[in-house]
Scaffold this motif. Structure first.
Motif, mmCIF file in Angstrom:
data_model
loop_
_atom_site.group_PDB
_atom_site.id
_atom_site.type_symbol
_atom_site.label_atom_id
_atom_site.label_comp_id
_atom_site.label_asym_id
_atom_site.label_seq_id
_atom_site.Cartn_x
_atom_site.Cartn_y
_atom_site.Cartn_z
ATOM 1 N N VAL A 63 -28.356 -0.348 18.755
ATOM 2 C CA VAL A 63 -27.014 0.166 19.022
ATOM 3 C C VAL A 63 -27.027 0.857 20.381
ATOM 4 C CG1 VAL A 63 -25.178 1.679 18.179
ATOM 5 C CG2 VAL A 63 -26.684 0.511 16.552
ATOM 6 N N PRO A 64 -26.096 0.505 21.269
ATOM 7 C CA PRO A 64 -26.087 1.158 22.586
ATOM 8 C C PRO A 64 -25.875 2.667 22.442
ATOM 9 C CG PRO A 64 -24.547 -0.706 22.498
ATOM 10 C CD PRO A 64 -25.007 -0.462 21.102
ATOM 11 N N THR A 65 -26.428 3.431 23.363
ATOM 12 C CA THR A 65 -26.222 4.886 23.339
ATOM 13 C C THR A 65 -24.808 5.200 23.809
ATOM 14 O OG1 THR A 65 -27.156 5.027 25.564
ATOM 15 C CG2 THR A 65 -28.645 5.440 23.727
ATOM 16 N N ASN A 66 -24.293 6.341 23.352
ATOM 17 C CA ASN A 66 -22.940 6.743 23.743
ATOM 18 C C ASN A 66 -22.873 7.036 25.236
ATOM 19 O OD1 ASN A 66 -20.191 7.537 23.157
ATOM 20 N ND2 ASN A 66 -20.873 9.649 23.447
ATOM 21 N N LEU A 67 -23.947 7.636 25.763
ATOM 22 C CA LEU A 67 -24.061 7.916 27.194
ATOM 23 C C LEU A 67 -25.356 7.279 27.706
ATOM 24 C CD1 LEU A 67 -23.100 11.710 27.118
ATOM 25 C CD2 LEU A 67 -21.658 9.824 27.931
ATOM 26 N N PRO A 68 -25.414 6.874 28.984
ATOM 27 C CA PRO A 68 -26.631 6.227 29.513
ATOM 28 C C PRO A 68 -27.845 7.144 29.405
ATOM 29 C CG PRO A 68 -24.788 6.033 31.059
ATOM 30 C CD PRO A 68 -24.360 6.994 29.995
ATOM 31 N N ILE A 69 -29.027 6.541 29.158
ATOM 32 C CA ILE A 69 -30.276 7.310 29.076
ATOM 33 C C ILE A 69 -30.740 7.679 30.483
ATOM 34 C CG2 ILE A 69 -32.707 7.228 28.405
ATOM 35 C CD1 ILE A 69 -31.905 5.381 26.128
ATOM 36 N N ARG A 70 -31.003 8.971 30.709
ATOM 37 C CA ARG A 70 -31.424 9.448 32.033
ATOM 38 C C ARG A 70 -32.876 9.894 32.040
ATOM 39 N NH1 ARG A 70 -27.253 14.041 32.983
ATOM 40 N NH2 ARG A 70 -28.448 14.360 34.905
ATOM 41 N N ARG A 71 -33.592 9.676 30.939
ATOM 42 C CA ARG A 71 -34.997 10.093 30.861
ATOM 43 C C ARG A 71 -35.856 9.218 31.766
ATOM 44 N NH1 ARG A 71 -35.996 8.770 25.857
ATOM 45 N NH2 ARG A 71 -37.099 6.871 26.420
ATOM 46 N N ILE A 72 -36.826 9.824 32.444
ATOM 47 C CA ILE A 72 -37.774 9.096 33.289
ATOM 48 C C ILE A 72 -39.094 8.964 32.526
ATOM 49 C CG2 ILE A 72 -39.066 9.124 35.454
ATOM 50 C CD1 ILE A 72 -36.781 10.941 36.574
ATOM 51 N N ASP A 73 -39.516 7.729 32.238
ATOM 52 C CA ASP A 73 -40.793 7.484 31.553
ATOM 53 C C ASP A 73 -41.848 7.132 32.592
ATOM 54 O OD1 ASP A 73 -39.601 7.868 29.053
ATOM 55 O OD2 ASP A 73 -38.951 5.787 28.950
ATOM 56 N N GLU A 74 -42.762 8.050 32.843
ATOM 57 C CA GLU A 74 -43.753 7.864 33.906
ATOM 58 C C GLU A 74 -44.946 7.065 33.408
ATOM 59 O OE1 GLU A 74 -44.745 11.481 35.895
ATOM 60 O OE2 GLU A 74 -42.695 12.272 35.782
ATOM 61 N N ASP A 75 -45.716 6.490 34.361
ATOM 62 C CA ASP A 75 -46.924 5.749 34.008
ATOM 63 C C ASP A 75 -47.972 6.697 33.433
ATOM 64 O OD1 ASP A 75 -45.959 3.302 34.857
ATOM 65 O OD2 ASP A 75 -46.632 3.612 36.926
ATOM 66 N N ASP A 76 -48.853 6.153 32.585
ATOM 67 C CA ASP A 76 -49.911 6.957 31.975
ATOM 68 C C ASP A 76 -50.913 7.427 33.025
ATOM 69 O OD1 ASP A 76 -48.600 6.048 29.773
ATOM 70 O OD2 ASP A 76 -50.248 4.832 28.994
ATOM 71 N N GLU A 77 -51.507 8.587 32.775
ATOM 72 C CA GLU A 77 -52.633 9.064 33.586
ATOM 73 C C GLU A 77 -53.897 8.894 32.756
ATOM 74 O OE1 GLU A 77 -52.468 12.914 35.319
ATOM 75 O OE2 GLU A 77 -50.534 12.583 36.300
ATOM 76 N N VAL A 78 -54.873 8.158 33.280
ATOM 77 C CA VAL A 78 -56.095 7.863 32.529
ATOM 78 C C VAL A 78 -57.289 8.568 33.184
ATOM 79 C CG1 VAL A 78 -57.614 6.077 31.621
ATOM 80 C CG2 VAL A 78 -55.170 5.619 31.880
ATOM 81 N N TYR A 79 -57.993 9.393 32.391
ATOM 82 C CA TYR A 79 -59.188 10.109 32.846
ATOM 83 C C TYR A 79 -60.419 9.526 32.156
ATOM 84 C CZ TYR A 79 -55.932 13.540 34.745
ATOM 85 O OH TYR A 79 -54.937 14.142 35.463
ATOM 86 N N ARG A 80 -61.598 9.799 32.699
ATOM 87 C CA ARG A 80 -62.824 9.241 32.121
ATOM 88 C C ARG A 80 -63.216 9.978 30.849
ATOM 89 N NH1 ARG A 80 -67.558 9.591 35.336
ATOM 90 N NH2 ARG A 80 -68.459 8.390 33.640
ATOM 91 N N THR A 81 -63.031 11.299 30.800
ATOM 92 C CA THR A 81 -63.507 12.076 29.645
ATOM 93 C C THR A 81 -62.380 12.928 29.067
ATOM 94 O OG1 THR A 81 -64.171 13.989 30.962
ATOM 95 C CG2 THR A 81 -65.805 12.230 30.670
ATOM 96 N N ASP A 82 -62.576 13.339 27.806
ATOM 97 C CA ASP A 82 -61.617 14.227 27.144
ATOM 98 C C ASP A 82 -61.488 15.553 27.887
ATOM 99 O OD1 ASP A 82 -60.625 12.701 25.121
ATOM 100 O OD2 ASP A 82 -62.010 13.419 23.580
ATOM 101 N N LYS A 83 -62.616 16.073 28.351
ATOM 102 C CA LYS A 83 -62.607 17.368 29.034
ATOM 103 C C LYS A 83 -61.707 17.341 30.260
ATOM 104 C CE LYS A 83 -65.659 20.740 31.255
ATOM 105 N NZ LYS A 83 -67.031 21.045 31.698
ATOM 106 N N GLU A 84 -61.852 16.269 31.072
ATOM 107 C CA GLU A 84 -61.012 16.140 32.266
ATOM 108 C C GLU A 84 -59.546 16.020 31.887
ATOM 109 O OE1 GLU A 84 -62.622 13.174 35.153
ATOM 110 O OE2 GLU A 84 -64.295 13.101 33.743
#
Length: 907
Positions: free
Chosen positions: A401-422
Motif C-alpha cells: 500500500v503506498p504511503t500517505n506521504l513520501p518516505i524521506r528516510r535515508i538508508d545508508e550503506d553498511d559499514e563492515v569492520y574486521r572484528t567485533d571490538k572495532e
C-alpha cells in the motif's frame, strides 16, 4: 541488452501498482458519499448497521455493501476517534477484505485500517477474529477500537490469558473478537477435548484478520501448539547426563550452526558408552542398541543445550526458571517450553529445578489452524520478502500500500569492520555523536547479551543517558518506545517486531500525560498541565526534525531481511525525515557462518587498518544474498514440516468433526450398533472365513473372543454342528444375540442414562486412542527419514504407514468401546465429568484424503432421505450407516463398497 521488464514497468506500472490502481474506483465512490454521511445524525449513522444486515438477509453480498459500509466507518471514526482514514487507508481496508496481505509502512495507521473490513465482515453475524501478537495489544486495541464498533451497534470481545470458559464463550459470541494467536489455537484444541457441545467456547471460523502477519504466520508457524500432560519425573537422568558434556573434548562432537544440529563422533560415542556404563545407564553392549534409544535422544539434547543454545540469547534464567526468548521479537515467552526433553536439558545445564516431561494430548500448527478460516487476511510493514511462502502455504497475495506521504528516510550503506571490538567502538562513537547533535537514536541488537554488552561499553565511556529495551525490561516497553523520539534520546532495543507502539518524534503526548498525571484528578489544573505537556512535545518534535529525525543504528544483520526492514521502518514514519545504517563485523553470526574467512583475507590484502571500515553497495548485496540463502532454507524446512503435519491434520479433522457430531447426537445407540456389527464382522471373518471348510473354522477362538468382547456365553459349538450353517448365519445370530443383550441393558437403566454412558465411554476411549496415535506418529516421523537410504520417499512412506496406524486406531476403538459397554454396570446416579490430567500449553522449538478417513469412521454430512440420493453422485448421499445398503446400487453393504478403506488408499 535492453531491459524489457524495466521498460514495461515504466510504461504500465508494476503488477503491484496495477492491483492498487484497481481499488481506486471504490475510493472515488466512498469519497462521493462523504457529505451524505456527514449530514446524518449519530442515531441515523448507527442505524446503517441494521440496514446493511437486512440487505444481506435479502440476498445482497458483502462486496455490494463495501462502498457504503466503508463510508459509514470513515464518518463514525471521525466522530468517535477524531481520525479520518486517508484514501490509502481505504485501499488497505479493501485489500484486507479481498483475502490478501496489506503491506503498510510503520506509522501508516494499520489499527484504523483494520476497522473497515472488520465492520463489513462482522455484518454477517458469524463473528470475526482480530489476531494480535500479545495480550497487552489485544486489550489496548479492543478497548480503543471498541468505542467505534459500539457506536455502530457491534459488540467487541477480547481473549487473554487467565479467562475462564464462560468469559471466553461470551467473548467469542461478540461480533468482533480480539485475541492472540496462541489463545485462539489453544482454545480450539481445548474445545476438542470437551465432552459436551455446550462446553465448547469457539464458534465459526469465518474471517480472521492477522496483525503482524509475518511474525505469526512465518516466524511462529515453525513450531506447533501443543497441549500436554505430565509423565514420570526423570530429573536425575537429565542432571546425570548433563555432567557428561563438559567432560568431552572438541574432537568428540560436531556442531553445524547452519542446520542447528549437533552429533557425536566415533571417539565421542566410545567415551559416552564408558561414562554411561560407569553410571549404570547403558543397557546391552552398544550405545546404539535398541534399548538405549531414549538415552541417545537425551544425551543429544544435553549436547545441544551446551553447544547450540546460548543464555541471554535463546533463553534467560528468571526466578529459577528457564524462559525462552522469541528470536523475532526479543520478548520473553513465559509458559512456553521446548519439546522432546530439550527444555529439561537446558534446566539441567542451568542447575534450576528440572520440570517433568510431558505427553502430547493434542497439537496443531498455526498453518493448519489459520487455514481453517473461510477467509483470511493480514497486515504488516514487511511481507514482500516472504511473498512466495504466503502464496504457497496460505494462498495469500501480498500487496504494498503506498504511503500517505513520501518516505524521506535515508538508508545508508553498511559499514563492515574486521572484528567485533572495532565495530562496537565505532558504534559508541556514532551514538555519542548523535546524542551531542540531539538527534534521537534507536540502536537495534539481536540478543539481550549484546544489548547489555553495548550498555556496559557506554557506561565505561561515562555515558548513562540511555534506555535498554529487551526481554528483561519488557514491562516498561510501551513507555520506553513512545519516548524514543525525544531529541537526544538513546534507546537500545532487542528487535522491534510487533511492539505495537510508534516512535513519534518529540515523544508521545498521551503516554506522557498518562504517566506524569496518573494521580492528578480531573479539573482546571489537570487541563493546564495537559496543555503544557502537548506544547512541550510539539516543541521537542520541531527540535528532533531539525536534527534529522530518528536515526536507526543496527549492530548487525539478522538472518531475515524482513527483520532488518522492520527495524529500519521505525524511522521515517508519516513523511518524517530519518536515517538508518547497519554496522557489521566479520565475527557476526551471519558473516561468520557464511564464509567470512575469504572476505577477511581480502580485506587484509587491501590494507584495511584497525578501526577502519569498508563501505560499498557490493557489500550490501553480498550480505543480502547470504540472507536470501537462509530465508530459502528456512522456507524449505517449514514446507517440509507442513507436508508431514498435513497427514496428521487430515486425520485430526476427521476425529474432531466426529467428536462434535457425537456430542451433538441425542441418541448414540445407532452409532454403537454400527461399532458392534463391525466388530462382529471382523471376528467372523477372522475365525470362520467363507473361503474355508467348516472343519477348518476356529470355533474355540470365536467363542473366546465373543465372551471377551461381548460378555456373552453363546452355544457357538452347537450352531456349527447344524447342517448347512454358513458364515452369514453365524454373523446374523451373533448380531441378534448382542442386540438383545444391549436392548435389555438399555431397558433396565433407561434411555437417558444409557445414552450418557455410551457418550462418555465413546469419547473417553476415542480421546485416549487419539493421544496414543499422536505419540505413534511422532515416533514414526523421527525415524522415517532413514527410508531415504533405501531409495524410498520418506514422505510417501510416512503417509502410507500413518494411514495404516489410523485404520488400526479405528479398529481398536470398536474393540475398546464394545468391550467396556458390554461389562459396564451403571449406578443410578449422575457420574461427575472425568477430569483431564493437568495440562501444559506448549509452543515448542521446531496427503491423505479427508474423505478417505471419514469413510473409515462415519460418513460425514446430514441425514438424507433415500429417494433424494443419486446413485452416481456420492455428494447427494449424506450420512450413511455402515451396515446399510450402498446407495450406488451394487447390492453390497456400504462398509464393503464405497465406505470401505479400499476406497481411501493413501496418495
Amino acid at each position: 541488452m535492453v531491459n524489457l521488464g524495466g521498460i514495461a514497468r515504466k510504461l504500465f506500472g508494476s503488477a503491484n501498482d496495477r492491483r492498487v490502481k484497481s481499488f481506486q474506483a471504490n475510493v472515488v465512490a466512498i469519497n462521493a458519499l462523504e457529505q451524505e454521511m456527514r449530514e446524518l445524525s449519530d442515531e441515523a449513522l448507527a442505524a446503517k448497521t441494521i440496514e446493511f444486515r437486512k440487505l444481506l438477509a435479502d440476498g445482497k453480498q458483502l462486496d455490494d455493501l463495501l462502498v457504503p459500509a466503508f463510508a459509514v466507518v470513515r464518518e463514525a471514526s471521525q466522530r468517535v476517534l477524531g481520525l479520518r482514514p486517508f484514501d490509502v487507508q481505504l485501499i488497505g481496508g479493501m485489500i484486507l477484505h479481498a483475502n490478501a496481505i496489506a503491506e503498510m509502512k510503520t506509522g501508516e495507521g494499520k489499527t484504523l485500517v483494520a476497522a473497515l473490513p472488520l465492520y463489513l465482515n462482522a455484518l454477517l453475524g458469524k463473528g470475526v477474529h482480530v489476531v494480535i501478537v500479545n495480550d497487552y495489544l489485544a486489550q489496548r486495541d479492543s478497548v480503543y477500537m471498541g468505542r467505534l464498533y459500539g457506536f455502530l451497534g457491534l459488540t467487541t470481545g477480547v481473549i487473554v490469558h487467565g479467562l475462564d470458559d464462560d468469559e471466553r464463550r461470551a467473548a467469542y459470541a461478540c461480533d468482533i473478537t480480539y485475541a492472540t494467536n496462541n489463545e485462539l489455537g489453544f482454545d480450539y484444541l481445548r474445545d476438542n477435548m470437551k465432552h459436551e457441545r455446550v462446553q465448547m467456547v469457539q464458534r465459526d471460523h469465518s474471517y480472521a484478520l492477522i496483525d503482524e502477519v509475518d511474525s505469526i504466520l512465518i516466524d511462529e508457524a515453525r513450531t506447533p501448539l501443543i497441549i500436554s500432560g505430565p509423565l514420570d519425573d526423570r530429573s536425575d537422568l537429565y542432571l546425570t547426563l548433563d555432567t557428561f558434556v563438559p567432560r568431552l573434548s572438541k574432537d568428540d562432537y560436531e556442531i553445524d550452526e547452519k542446520q542447528r544440529s549437533a552429533s557425536f563422533s566415533e571417539d565421542g560415542n566410545e567415551k559416552l558408552e564408558n561414562m554411561l556404563r560407569e553410571a549404570g545407564l547403558l543397557k546391552g553392549e552398544s550405545l546404539y542398541d535398541i534399548e538405549n534409544v531414549a538415552i541417545v535422544h537425551h544425551i543429544n539434547n544435553a549436547l545441544k543445550a551446551h553447544k547450540l543454545f546460548q543464555r541471554e540469547k535463546d533463553y534467560i534464567v528468571r526466578n529459577g526458571e528457564v524462559v525462552i526468548i522469541d528470536e523475532s521479537t526479543g520478548r520473553m515467552m513465559p509458559g512456553r517450553r521446548y519439546s522432546d526433553g530439550l527444555h529439561q536439558a537446558l534446566e539441567a545445564k542451568e542447575r534450576v529445578q528440572v520440570q517433568p516431561e510431558n505427553q502430547t494430548l493434542s497439537q496443531i500448527t498455526f498453518q493448519n489452524y489459520f487455514r481453517m478460516y473461510q477467509k483470511l487476511a493480514g497486515m504488516t510493514g514487511t511481507a514482500s520478502t516472504e511473498a512466495e511462502e504466503f502464496g504457497d502455504v496460505y494462498g495469500l497475495d501480498v500487496i504494498e500500500v503506498p504511503t500517505n506521504l513520501p518516505i524521506r528516510r535515508i538508508d545508508e550503506d553498511d559499514e563492515v569492520y574486521r572484528t567485533d571490538k572495532e565495530k562496537y567502538n565505532a558504534i559508541v562513537v556514532e551514538i555519542l555523536d548523535a546524542h551531542r547533535r540531539e538527534q534521537p537514536i534507536l540502536v537495534g541488537t539481536t540478543s539481550i547479551g549484546k544489548s547489555e554488552h553495548l550498555a556496559d561499553l557506554m557506561r565505561a565511556k561515562g555515558f548513562n543517558e540511555f534506555q535498554v529495551l529487551n526481554a528483561r525490561y519488557h514491562e516498561q516497553e510501551a513507555y520506553i518506545v513512545s519516548q524514543a523520539g525525544v531529541p537526544g534520546a538513546v534507546t537500545i532495543a532487542t528487535n522491534m517486531a510487533g511492539r505495537g507502539t510508534d516512535i513519534q518524534l518529540g515523544g508521545n503526548a498521551e503516554m506522557r500525560i498518562e504517566q506524569e498525571l496518573a494521580d492528578m484528578p480531573a479539573g482546571p489544573e489537570r487541563q493546564t498541565r495537559e496543555q503544557a505537556i502537548r506544547e512541550d512535545v510539539a516543541r521537542l518534535k520541531e527540535k528532533a526534525l531539525n536534527a534529522g529525525g530518528l536515526y536507526v543504528l543496527a549492530t548487525e544483520r539478522h538472518e531475515s531481511r524482513r527483520i532488518d526492514n522492520q527495524l529500519r521502518g521505525r524511522s521515517g514514519r508519516q513523511g518524517d525525515p530519518g536515517r538508518s545504517k547497519f554496522f557489521l563485523s566479520l565475527q557476526d553470526d551471519l558473516m561468520r557462518i557464511f564464509g567470512s574467512e575469504q572476505m577477511d583475507g581480502m580485506l587484509q590484502r587491501l590494507g584495511l587498518m584497525e578501526g577502519e571500515a569498508i563501505v560499498h553497495p557490493w557489500i550490501n548485496k553480498a550480505v543480502e544474498r547470504a540472507q536470501k540463502k537462509v530465508e530459502a532454507r528456512n522456507f524449505d524446512i517449514r514446507k517440509n514440516v507442513l507436508k508431514y503435519d498435513e497427514v496428521l491434520n487430515d486425520q485430526r479433522k476427521v476425529i474432531f468433526d466426529e467428536r462434535v457430531e457425537l456430542m451433538e447426537s441425542k441418541d448414540l445407540s445407532e452409532f454403537v450398533r454400527e461399532l458392534r456389527y463391525d466388530l462382529i464382522d471382523n471376528l467372523v471373518s477372522q475365525h470362520v472365513p467363507s473361503t474355508a471348510y467348516a472343519e477348518q473354522w476356529d470355533v474355540d477362538g470365536l467363542k473366546a473372543e465373543v465372551s471377551q468382547h461381548f460378555d456373552l456365553d453363546l452355544p457357538i459349538h452347537e450352531w456349527v454342528k447344524e447342517e448347512g450353517i454358513a458364515e452369514d448365519d453365524i454373523r446374523f445370530r451373533l448380531e441378534e444375540a448382542t442386540e438383545k443383550a444391549a436392548a435389555q441393558k438399555a431397558e433396565r437403566f433407561g434411555p437417558d442414562i444409557m445414552n450418557y454412558v455410551e457418550r462418555s465411554i465413546v469419547l473417553q476411549t476415542l480421546d485416549g486412542l487419539w493421544r496414543e496415535h499422536i505419540v505413534s506418529l511422532d515416533h514414526l516421523r523421527s525415524v522415517i527419514g532413514f527410508r531415504g537410504y533405501a531409495q524410498r520417499d520418506p514422505l510417501q512412506e510416512y503417509k502410507a504407514e500413518a494411514f495404516d496406524l489410523f485404520q488400526a486406531m479405528l479398529n481398536n476403538l470398536r474393540f475398546a468401546v464394545i468391550g467396556q459397554l458390554s461389562r459396564v454396570e451403571i449406578v443410578q446416579e449422575q457420574q461427575p465429568e472425568p477430569e483431564l490430567p493437568p495440562m501444559r500449553l506448549d509452543h515448542p522449538s521446531v496427503d491423505l484424503g479427508v474423505d478417505g478417513f471419514a469413510s473409515g469412521f462415519i460418513a460425514n454430512g446430514p441425514l438424507v432421505a433415500e429417494p433424494e440420493r443419486d446413485p452416481d453422485k456420492p455428494s447427494t448421499w449424506g450420512r450413511i450407516g455402515r451396515n446399510q445398503a450402498c446407495p450406488c446400487g451394487s447390492g453390497r453393504k456400504y462398509k464393503h463398497c464405497h465406505g470401505s478403506f479400499a476406497q481411501a488408499e493413501p496418495v
